[in-house]
Design an enzyme around this catalytic site. Structure first.
Site, PDB file in Angstrom:
ATOM      1  N   GLY A 852      -8.204  -1.393  -3.858  1.00 59.95           N
ATOM      2  CA  GLY A 852      -7.661  -2.656  -3.382  1.00 59.95           C
ATOM      3  C   GLY A 852      -8.248  -3.861  -4.074  1.00 59.95           C
ATOM      4  N   THR A 875      -6.786   4.737   1.806  1.00 60.63           N
ATOM      5  CA  THR A 875      -6.203   4.687   0.465  1.00 60.63           C
ATOM      6  C   THR A 875      -6.530   3.400  -0.278  1.00 60.63           C
ATOM      7  OG1 THR A 875      -4.143   3.876   1.429  1.00 60.63           O
ATOM      8  CG2 THR A 875      -4.308   6.233   1.047  1.00 60.63           C
ATOM      9  N   CYS A 876      -6.842   2.325   0.459  1.00 60.42           N
ATOM     10  CA  CYS A 876      -7.176   1.066  -0.230  1.00 60.42           C
ATOM     11  C   CYS A 876      -8.451   1.199  -1.053  1.00 60.42           C
ATOM     12  CB  CYS A 876      -7.330  -0.065   0.783  1.00 60.42           C
ATOM     13  SG  CYS A 876      -5.751  -0.747   1.336  1.00 60.42           S
ATOM     14  N   ILE A 877      -9.355   2.080  -0.607  1.00 61.84           N
ATOM     15  CA  ILE A 877     -10.622   2.243  -1.336  1.00 61.84           C
ATOM     16  C   ILE A 877     -10.779   3.669  -1.858  1.00 61.84           C
ATOM     17  CG2 ILE A 877     -11.812   0.382  -0.144  1.00 61.84           C
ATOM     18  CD1 ILE A 877     -13.048   2.459   1.721  1.00 61.84           C
TER      19      ILE A 877
END
Length: 909
Positions: A852, A875-877
């Site tokens: 992200g 999922t962002c990281i």
């Protein structure tokens, strides 16, 4: 001196005539000198050369050992032929194949040569090595005029060849009407069989020779089968010769029912039967109605046999559906008349055409009562027991003495009372949920589901053939709604029923929604097969890219302007032909075939996302593409989006992979799946995190002062865009924040690019129907279009970080990577999607995976273990939250459950 003068004269004559004036002494050399002259019918030159020569006019030469008389007869050199005959040439000399000069003259229709050969006593009864006489050759080629002359010299017009075939056999087979009449007038045996028992009528029907068959029947030919029992009608139907079948029925009316019964024979090609019945139905309205009524009766009989549990399911199912398909085809193509057209028989019209469905009502009634019976038992079991997983049918297989008990037969009209009373040894008892199942009990749903589903498929086909294209029969919709619970019970027990018999779901969106959750749960491979089965249904050639093409259908494109030239030719091409096959040729190049088509798709997939066309922009992770909201800078952008849709639709239609990947949100647009806030991460990861934060936190007292409107940059000017009517005056609160997030997501991901999406889908749906593509989710659609990406596990391990207590040497981590090595490539892709939201590794490998806030390595975090706990992800990281499982087996089981159950989504680290 005298000898010298003679040599001088020969030299002079030779020079004047540009040829030799004397034949060589040996026959082999001499014959090759004479042969071109004979072929050109240069009889004076031949006569001069033969006059002072000892050449043997019967000398046989060449591989086939023919004489010059054979050559003259074959070429029609009548003057040379007469000359050779006068010189003593044998008219009955046979070459290596047994052919005489008369054979060759007859084969090539050399009338004058035939007459001269007969004058010189040529024997017309001589057979060649295959048993063929001159009369056979005339019959094969239909040379009736010559035949009239020849039969006067024939002792037996029925002389047989090696296969027992007479001239009449071959004339009938080749459809020579006047030749057949001439042979019959000359006394040919009209019913003479060959060695296999085939008569002239049999031969006429084998090639669909309607006129010769009619001549034979008019003259009293008998309808006889060959020694294998194959009849003339069998041959006509096998070849699809409707006109010849019509003639047979005129003389033998009983054969009409024989054709109807043939619809049950799975060895006969269905399309040939269709051709025959289509022709017969076009003759008159009464014939049309008679055919349909007869087919309906046969279908009803087969349907009731299928409902009998003692019958062979596979054979009866195929027979019923085959008959119904033929019935529906004939119904649609009825004879031309002022009243012809779709007849809404199931909507209440009582016209003659709608009445042809009446015999089928008995079958539909039995189907309905079966389903009502099962529904009743389902309800009874719900009341009697908490275990409603099965309805049991008690049926004794054998008595103690070994006597077989008659098998259970499903109820026919008026016999359902026997099913409910359960009286009598051979009658079934439907057990309630409280009764204990014994070893000889059968699950009634397992026994009947496939059979009933096949009849449902037949019912749908009959309902649909009466409706205009694109419309679903109200009667069928009512039927499915009425029996919804039972049908869902069927597919829950055996999901394969959907692919085998519930094809109506693909054509009825209002019904598909009832079963979509079951369909989506089926293996991807099975859904792919179903997809292509229906996508290509009705197309003549499954090997589409390789099919022969017309020169006018070739897509001629220029390499130096491949995008624009391809757009132009595809837009002008016939859509139906493109579905059947693609042929591409680059301007100035000769190459064609699959390799060229493959290259064309590869180049175009790169050109579609070429920044010069401004159609697509790269996503935040740099590996996927999203429609460009500012694509209007290109005046033709919507035409190009439509073309891009056509290319992807064509690629999917022809199973050609494209080298391009799109964002999840764009795949959702193709599938008609609503986007959500998580999809925003593909174009703006930071904004997606902010939306997630709003959802995860109470915003009541934060003073954000958000309204249902956003400021958007429109070509350099900031404009306020309402998310809904009056949105600028509606505050975002704790209660309506979810609506706000969804609306702002739709603005960013849909409304901003709606014209582009619409244009793309217009092109895509030209080749891929929306009802078919919805069988897949966005991940599967990517797999269909772009194939399975390769994942380097060693690079993955090398660029993975560990946190929250995990280290590289921990047993759980060791087990995890062993599992990753063991699972299938498809499951590795699912794992990558599960953790990162992307199915691909960026250029440069796992070291370049984006998160992200920029580059973010794949990370595995420890989570305390509790029984049945599944892995989760952020999922962002790019973080996998992996519980501390006690064994490798449990880890693998829980991981695969998480992957296949689709546990996708954002969580905050």
């Amino acid at each position: 001196m005298e000898r010298a003068m003679e040599q001088l004269n020969r030299l002079t004559r030779s020079l004047r005539r540009a040829r030799t004036v004397e034949l060589p002494d040996d026959n082999e050399t001499a014959v090759y000198t004479l042969m071109p002259m004979v072929m050109a019918d240069q009889h004076r030159s031949v006569s001069e050369l033969l006059s002072n020569s000892k050449f043997d006019v019967n000398y046989a030469f060449g591989r086939v050992k023919r004489s010059l008389l054979h050559i003259a007869a074959n070429c029609g050199s009548v003057e040379c032929l007469v000359l050779l005959l006068k010189k003593g040439a044998n008219p009955n000399y046979q070459d290596i194949s047994g052919c005489t000069p008369l054979h060759l003259a007859a084969r090539n229709g050399q009338k004058k040569c035939m007459s001269k050969l007969l004058e010189y006593s040529a024997d017309v009864n001589i057979c060649n090595n295959e048993g063929l006489t001159a009369i056979h050759w005339l019959a094969v080629n239909g040379r009736t005029e010559l035949l009239h002359d020849l039969v006067q010299h024939v002792s037996d017009v029925d002389v047989e060849d090696a296969m027992g075939q007479t001239a009449l056999h071959v004339a009938c087979q080749n459809g020579h009407k006047t030749t057949v009449q001439c042979l019959l007038d000359s006394g040919a045996d009209i019913n003479r069989p060959n060695v296999s028992g085939a008569t002239p009528l049999y031969f006429a029907c084998s090639h669909g020779q309607r006129d010769t068959a009619q001549i034979l029947l008019l003259r009293g030919a008998k309808y006889l089968s060959d020694k294998n029992g194959v009849t003339p009608l069998d041959l006509c139907v096998q070849g699809g010769y409707g006109e010849t079948c019509e003639v047979l029925i005129q003389y033998h009316p009983r054969l009409f029912q024989t054709i109807i019964q043939m619809t049950q024979n799975e060895d006969l090609r269905e399309n040939m039967l269709r051709q025959v019945l289509e022709h017969l139905s076009q003759q008159s309205e009464s014939q049309y109605l008679k055919i349909l009524t007869s087919l309906a009766e046969v279908a009803t009989t087969n349907g009731h046999k299928l409902l009998s549990i003692s019958s062979n399911y596979d054979a009866q199912m195929k027979s019923l559906l085959r008959i119904v398909r033929i019935f529906c085809h004939v119904f649609r193509i009825g004879p031309s008349s002022p009243s012809n057209g779709i007849d809404m028989g199931y909507n209440g019209n009582k016209t003659p055409r709608s009445q042809v469905f009446k015999p089928l009502e008995l079958l539909w009634h039995s189907l309905d009562e079966w389903l009502v019976l099962i529904a009743t038992e389902l309800m009874k079991n719900k009341k009697d027991s908490t275990d409603i997983t099965s309805i049991l049918l008690k049926q004794k297989g054998q008595d103690q003495d070994g006597t077989s008990i008659p098998p259970f037969e499903p109820p026919g009209p008026g016999s359902y009372e026997n099913l409910s009373t359960g009286t009598g040894e051979s009658k079934p008892d439907v057990l309630g949920g409280k009764q204990e199942a014994s070893a000889d009990c059968q699950d009634v749903i397992s026994m009947t589901a496939n059979r009933l589903s096949a009849v449902i498929q037949a019912f749908y086909m009959c309902c649909s053939c009466q409706m205009p294209p694109g419309m679903t029969s109200p009667r069928f919709i009512e039927f499915v709604c009425k029996h919804d619970e039972v049908l869902k019970c069927f597919v829950n027990r055996n999901p394969k029923i959907i692919f085998d018999h519930f094809h109506f779901l693909l054509e009825c969106p209002e019904l598909m929604s009832r079963f979509m959750h079951i369909i989506k749960a089926q293996p991807f491979k099975d859904r792919c097969e179903w997809f292509y089965e229906h996508l290509h249904s009705g197309q003549p050639d499954s090997d589409m890219v390789h099919r022969p093409v017309n020169e006018n259908d070739i897509l001629l494109v220029h390499r130096d302007s491949i995008f624009r030239s391809s757009c132009e030719v595809v837009s002008k091409a016939n859509c139906a032909k493109l579905k059947q096959g693609i042929a591409v040729r680059f301007h100035g190049e000769e190459g064609m075939g699959q390799g060229v088509v493959r290259e064309w798709f590869d180049i175009l997939s790169n050109e579609i996302v070429n920044p010069d066309y401004a159609l697509f922009t790269q996503s935040a992770d740099g590996t996927t593409f999203q429609p460009n909201s500012n694509s209007s800078v290109n005046p033709d952008h919507l035409n190009y989006f439509r073309f891009a849709g056509q290319i992807l639709g064509l690629a999917l239609n022809h199973r050609q992979l494209v080298n391009i990947y799109f964002t999840r949100s764009f795949y959702k647009h193709i599938l008609g799946i609503p986007v959500n806030y998580q999809d925003v991460a593909s174009i703006d990861p930071e904004y997606a995190k902010n939306l997630q934060w709003i959802l995860d936190n109470d915003i009541s007292d934060l003073g954000l002062e958000l309204t249902f409107s956003v400021e958007t940059d429109v070509f350099g000017a900031m404009e306020e865009v309402p998310l809904k009517p009056g949105g600028g005056s509606i505050l975002v609160t704790q209660n309506n924040k979810a609506e706000y997030v969804q609306l702002v997501t739709e603005l960013r991901m849909t409304r901003a690019i709606q014209p582009q999406i619409n244009a793309f889908l217009q092109g895509f749906h030209m080749f891929i129907p929306p009802s078919l593509i919805q069988l897949f989710d966005e991940y599967e659609l990517e797999l269909l279009l772009s194939g399975m990406p390769e994942i380097d596990v060693s690079d993955w391990i090398k660029n993975t970080e560990y946190t929250s207590g995990y280290e590289r040497e921990d047993p759980v981590i060791q087990w995890f990577w062993e599992v990753v090595e063991d699972i299938t490539p498809e499951e590795r892709v699912l794992l990558l999607q599960f953790v990162t939201g992307s199915s691909r590794v960026p250029h440069g490998g796992f070291a370049n995976i984006m998160g992200g806030s920029g580059l973010q390595n794949f990370t595995i975090a420890a989570v305390p273990y509790t029984p049945n706990l599944l892995p989760t992800s952020s999922t962002c990281i790019n973080m996998l939250k992996l519980p501390e499982y006690p064994s490798k087996e449990i880890l693998k089981d829980r991981l695969l459950v998480a992957l296949h159950c689709g546990s996708y989504g954002y969580t905050m680290a």
